[in-house]
Design a protein around this motif. Structure first.
Motif, PDB file in Angstrom:
ATOM      1  N   ALA A 172       0.811  -1.152  -0.117  1.00 21.62           N
ATOM      2  CA  ALA A 172       0.082   0.029   0.049  1.00 21.62           C
ATOM      3  C   ALA A 172       0.817   1.202   0.002  1.00 21.62           C
ATOM      4  O   ALA A 172       0.820   2.271  -0.780  1.00 21.62           O
ATOM      5  N   ALA A 173       1.911   1.343   0.757  1.00 21.75           N
ATOM      6  CA  ALA A 173       2.702   2.396   0.961  1.00 21.75           C
ATOM      7  C   ALA A 173       3.557   2.536  -0.482  1.00 21.75           C
ATOM      8  O   ALA A 173       3.710   3.628  -0.911  1.00 21.75           O
ATOM      9  N   ALA A 174       4.080   1.443  -1.255  1.00 18.74           N
ATOM     10  CA  ALA A 174       4.689   1.553  -2.572  1.00 18.74           C
ATOM     11  C   ALA A 174       3.480   2.143  -3.746  1.00 18.74           C
ATOM     12  O   ALA A 174       4.147   2.905  -4.469  1.00 18.74           O
ATOM     13  N   PHE A 175       2.169   1.813  -3.415  1.00 17.73           N
ATOM     14  CA  PHE A 175       1.398   2.235  -4.348  1.00 17.73           C
ATOM     15  C   PHE A 175       1.140   4.048  -3.818  1.00 17.73           C
ATOM     16  O   PHE A 175       1.140   4.772  -5.028  1.00 17.73           O
ATOM     17  N   ALA A 176       1.035   4.142  -2.812  1.00 17.60           N
ATOM     18  CA  ALA A 176       0.849   5.728  -2.423  1.00 17.60           C
ATOM     19  C   ALA A 176       2.094   6.580  -2.599  1.00 17.60           C
ATOM     20  O   ALA A 176       1.804   7.531  -3.361  1.00 17.60           O
ATOM     21  N   VAL A 177       3.214   5.983  -2.307  1.00 19.56           N
ATOM     22  CA  VAL A 177       4.380   6.964  -2.497  1.00 19.56           C
ATOM     23  C   VAL A 177       4.625   6.888  -3.841  1.00 19.56           C
ATOM     24  O   VAL A 177       5.083   7.996  -4.690  1.00 19.56           O
ATOM     25  N   GLY A 178       4.493   5.897  -4.641  1.00 22.81           N
ATOM     26  CA  GLY A 178       5.112   5.892  -6.040  1.00 22.81           C
ATOM     27  C   GLY A 178       3.930   6.702  -6.758  1.00 22.81           C
ATOM     28  O   GLY A 178       4.473   7.340  -7.735  1.00 22.81           O
ATOM     29  N   GLU A 179       2.712   6.625  -6.584  1.00 23.33           N
ATOM     30  CA  GLU A 179       1.805   7.474  -7.543  1.00 23.33           C
ATOM     31  C   GLU A 179       2.001   8.956  -6.990  1.00 23.33           C
ATOM     32  O   GLU A 179       1.897   9.800  -7.842  1.00 23.33           O
ATOM     33  N   LEU A 180       1.797   9.297  -5.660  1.00 22.79           N
ATOM     34  CA  LEU A 180       1.480  10.482  -5.208  1.00 22.79           C
ATOM     35  C   LEU A 180       2.908  11.262  -4.836  1.00 22.79           C
ATOM     36  O   LEU A 180       2.799  12.599  -5.063  1.00 22.79           O
TER      37      LEU A 180
ATOM     38  N   ASP B 255       5.787   9.948  -8.586  1.00 20.78           N
ATOM     39  CA  ASP B 255       5.017  10.159 -10.036  1.00 20.78           C
ATOM     40  C   ASP B 255       5.517   8.723 -10.812  1.00 20.78           C
ATOM     41  O   ASP B 255       5.980   8.979 -12.079  1.00 20.78           O
ATOM     42  N   LEU B 256       5.484   7.687 -10.249  1.00 19.98           N
ATOM     43  CA  LEU B 256       5.471   6.513 -10.969  1.00 19.98           C
ATOM     44  C   LEU B 256       4.211   5.758 -11.442  1.00 19.98           C
ATOM     45  O   LEU B 256       3.495   5.834 -11.001  1.00 19.98           O
ATOM     46  N   ASP B 257       4.385   5.151 -12.552  1.00 22.21           N
ATOM     47  CA  ASP B 257       3.293   4.283 -13.007  1.00 22.21           C
ATOM     48  C   ASP B 257       3.278   2.862 -12.338  1.00 22.21           C
ATOM     49  O   ASP B 257       4.278   2.504 -11.382  1.00 22.21           O
ATOM     50  N   ALA B 258       2.260   2.122 -12.655  1.00 28.60           N
ATOM     51  CA  ALA B 258       2.345   0.653 -12.033  1.00 28.60           C
ATOM     52  C   ALA B 258       3.630  -0.116 -12.557  1.00 28.60           C
ATOM     53  O   ALA B 258       4.075  -1.013 -11.640  1.00 28.60           O
ATOM     54  N   ASP B 259       4.006  -0.077 -13.751  1.00 30.55           N
ATOM     55  CA  ASP B 259       5.151  -0.703 -14.119  1.00 30.55           C
ATOM     56  C   ASP B 259       6.524  -0.355 -13.408  1.00 30.55           C
ATOM     57  O   ASP B 259       7.287  -1.195 -12.765  1.00 30.55           O
ATOM     58  N   GLY B 260       6.379   0.966 -13.154  1.00 26.29           N
ATOM     59  CA  GLY B 260       7.851   1.534 -12.265  1.00 26.29           C
ATOM     60  C   GLY B 260       7.591   0.931 -10.881  1.00 26.29           C
ATOM     61  O   GLY B 260       8.460   0.697 -10.257  1.00 26.29           O
ATOM     62  N   ILE B 261       6.426   0.939 -10.323  1.00 25.18           N
ATOM     63  CA  ILE B 261       6.314   0.266  -8.938  1.00 25.18           C
ATOM     64  C   ILE B 261       6.627  -1.109  -8.704  1.00 25.18           C
ATOM     65  O   ILE B 261       7.199  -1.616  -8.027  1.00 25.18           O
ATOM     66  N   PHE B 262       5.975  -1.845  -9.970  1.00 21.12           N
ATOM     67  CA  PHE B 262       6.335  -3.087 -10.077  1.00 21.12           C
ATOM     68  C   PHE B 262       7.662  -3.627 -10.218  1.00 21.12           C
ATOM     69  O   PHE B 262       8.058  -4.718 -10.252  1.00 21.12           O
ATOM     70  N   ALA B 263       8.426  -2.846 -10.701  1.00 15.03           N
ATOM     71  CA  ALA B 263       9.739  -2.864 -11.095  1.00 15.03           C
ATOM     72  C   ALA B 263      10.683  -3.792 -10.046  1.00 15.03           C
ATOM     73  O   ALA B 263      11.691  -4.442 -10.279  1.00 15.03           O
ATOM     74  N   GLY B 264      10.304  -3.224  -8.835  1.00 16.21           N
ATOM     75  CA  GLY B 264      11.069  -3.804  -7.594  1.00 16.21           C
ATOM     76  C   GLY B 264      10.427  -5.190  -7.148  1.00 16.21           C
ATOM     77  O   GLY B 264      11.090  -5.587  -5.942  1.00 16.21           O
TER      78      GLY B 264
ATOM     79  N   GLY C 235      12.052  -1.155  -3.669  1.00 15.73           N
ATOM     80  CA  GLY C 235      12.506  -0.850  -5.103  1.00 15.73           C
ATOM     81  C   GLY C 235      11.816   0.668  -5.599  1.00 15.73           C
ATOM     82  O   GLY C 235      12.317   1.275  -6.300  1.00 15.73           O
ATOM     83  N   VAL C 236      10.614   0.911  -5.070  1.00 14.64           N
ATOM     84  CA  VAL C 236      10.422   2.277  -5.246  1.00 14.64           C
ATOM     85  C   VAL C 236      11.359   3.318  -4.688  1.00 14.64           C
ATOM     86  O   VAL C 236      11.186   4.565  -5.301  1.00 14.64           O
ATOM     87  N   LEU C 237      11.619   3.062  -3.362  1.00 14.29           N
ATOM     88  CA  LEU C 237      12.668   3.974  -2.889  1.00 14.29           C
ATOM     89  C   LEU C 237      14.056   4.086  -3.803  1.00 14.29           C
ATOM     90  O   LEU C 237      14.574   5.236  -4.011  1.00 14.29           O
ATOM     91  N   ASP C 238      14.226   2.965  -4.443  1.00 15.25           N
ATOM     92  CA  ASP C 238      15.420   2.949  -5.343  1.00 15.25           C
ATOM     93  C   ASP C 238      15.120   3.893  -6.655  1.00 15.25           C
ATOM     94  O   ASP C 238      16.101   4.718  -7.142  1.00 15.25           O
TER      95      ASP C 238
END
Length: 474
Positions: A31-39, A42-51, A344-347
């Motif tokens: 949930a945190a990856a989704f919230a931080v990645g999107e908000l 500025d990552l899309d789903a592919d960027g979030i799932f990259a990790g 992965g989102v942090l990276d």
């Protein structure tokens, strides 16, 4: 506030919520990856799932699936009884047999809490029968589980080695395993000597069958009173809040007579039933050996090999394996995959580099190294060992990349610091030991585990830093 700082604060919030509420840390991390990645990033789903760690997902599922089959068809029961028969009435050897047994189980792929859940009820029932300190026996079981926990085919070992490989850090699988094993053997030896081991040696051998057919009644075997990142703090008395800390460790054995002197309780009169080696159990033992050989000798993938062996066993003996899929450590799979996806989102957003430069900015590499070890130990005593390893090692990458600290020794120090504290009653393993102890004052035993866990947190990170990190300073 910078995006990097926001992402780290969110990670802290994830740890706090997972520690205090009944929410899986991995689910929170997704949930945190989704919230931080999107908000924030500025990552899309592919960027979030990259990790997302697909390789570790297969390892976790495959190894725990194979071990679940071993448990379902009685192979683990056979291993337990075979180990117990080695005692031959020598009471002083019982704690060491339990240490070796849990170490062997985790080394061949059992999740640490699963190994403790199998061995602890039998070990603690032995403690009650023979007047052994429950703290001694519980610590031996937990440290045994952690001693074998970093073998190249174990859950912890594959996770850490996978992270090291993905981060392009120098690694040494054998050194990591031996470092953890040595640390836990040394701790177990100290605990054995301080908490009644010498009296057990003086006791010698006792008459009767030392084997135990199962856990003693009243162990509360189903559900631990507390888990890391899950059920919150355990209640020592089974109802109220946690017992207050503050008392010193009381090492008196749980089984005492009316005069307060130690009473050696004779073995139960009923005969113990030793499981037989059925074809299914022989095949499972062969599969476990084949897994070790495939990974260590032929360098095959542990996850894919384990799943293949598990599928073969399931096909031949479907009745024994019917419930095994449900016993896969799904909570651990969710936890590590969620945490590493967030890392992965942090990276992706540069937080790893930003935090690593901050640690490096301390200017004293050895001080930064010991601080990281203490952070791992303190957080792990209340949260997930796997989760904190998954977060700390990537955060230390820029710091290690400078070459002033040896990466192999530092990673081993972080791994040991983050896992050796699992004897804390707030951890899954410590809570399982607390739940499995029969005929003890649970409030008192809770205090013993809590104080002992605090001592481990205070002492071990500094020692492993001194032994593993300081010699590798560049």
């Amino acid at each position: 506030m910078s995006p990097e700082l926001i992402s780290i604060l969110v990670l802290v919030v994830v740890f706090v919520i997972a520690t205090t509420r009944s929410v899986n840390m991995g689910a929170l991390a997704f949930a945190a990856a989704f919230a931080v990645g999107e908000l924030v990033a500025d990552l899309d789903a592919d960027g979030i799932f990259a990790g997302f760690p697909g390789d570790l997902f297969v390892v976790l599922v495959g190894v725990t699936y194979l071990f679940a089959i071993a448990r379902a068809n009685g192979t683990t029961d056979w291993l337990v009884h075979a180990a117990i028969r080695l005692v031959r009435g020598r009471v002083a050897l019982i704690p060491w047999v339990m240490f070796a047994l849990t170490a062997a189980l985790t080394a061949i792929g059992a999740v640490s809490p699963a190994a403790v859940a199998i061995v602890a009820p039998i070990a603690l029932s032995f403690a009650a029968r023979y007047g052994i300190s429950p703290l001694l026996m519980g610590a031996m079981v937990v440290h045994g589980a952690q001693g074998g926990g970093f073998s190249p085919i174990s859950i912890y070992g594959t996770i850490v080695n996978g992270i090291v490989e993905r981060e392009n850090l120098p690694g040494n699988e054998v050194f990591l395993f031996l470092a953890s094993l040595t640390a836990n053997v040394v701790i177990a030896a100290v605990v054995f000597l301080l908490f009644g081991g010498r009296k057990l040696w003086a006791m010698g051998a006792v008459e009767g069958d030392a084997a135990v057919a199962g856990s003693a009644p009243g162990t509360g075997g189903g559900k631990a009173p507390g888990t890391k990142g899950g059920a919150g703090r355990p209640s020592p008395a089974g109802g109220g809040g946690p017992s207050p800390a503050g008392s010193a460790i009381d090492t008196a054995p749980a089984a005492t007579g009316t005069t307060g002197t130690t009473t050696v309780v004779p073995p139960a009169a009923e005969p113990a039933t030793t499981p037989l080696l059925t074809p299914a159990r022989i095949a499972t033992l062969t599969s476990l050996v084949a897994l070790v050989i495939a990974v260590l000798v032929f360098d095959l993938d542990a996850g894919l090999t384990a799943i293949t062996l598990a599928v073969v066993l399931s096909t031949v003996w479907p009745a024994d394996s019917r419930k095994a899929v449900g016993e896969i450590a799904w909570s651990t799979v969710l936890l590590i995959c969620g945490v590493l996806t967030y890392v992965g989102v942090l990276d992706e957003m540069g937080t790893i580099t930003w935090a690593g430069e901050g640690v490096s900015g301390i200017g004293v590499p050895l001080l930064a190294a010991v601080l990281l070890c203490y952070i791992g130990a303190i957080v792990s005593a209340f949260a997930s060992s796997v989760g904190i390893m998954g977060a700390l090692i990537p955060l230390a990458v820029p710091f290690l990349a400078q070459g002033e600290i040896g990466a192999v020794g530092m990673i081993a120090a972080l791994a040991v610091s983050a896992t050796v504290v699992d004897v804390s009653p707030f951890s899954t393993n410590g809570a399982l030991v607390l739940a499995a102890a029969p005929d003890v004052d649970r409030e008192r035993f809770f205090r013993q585990l809590m104080v002992y866990g605090g001592i481990v947190v205070a002492v071990v990170p500094a020692v492993v830093w001194l032994v593993l990190v300081v010699p590798g300073i560049g």
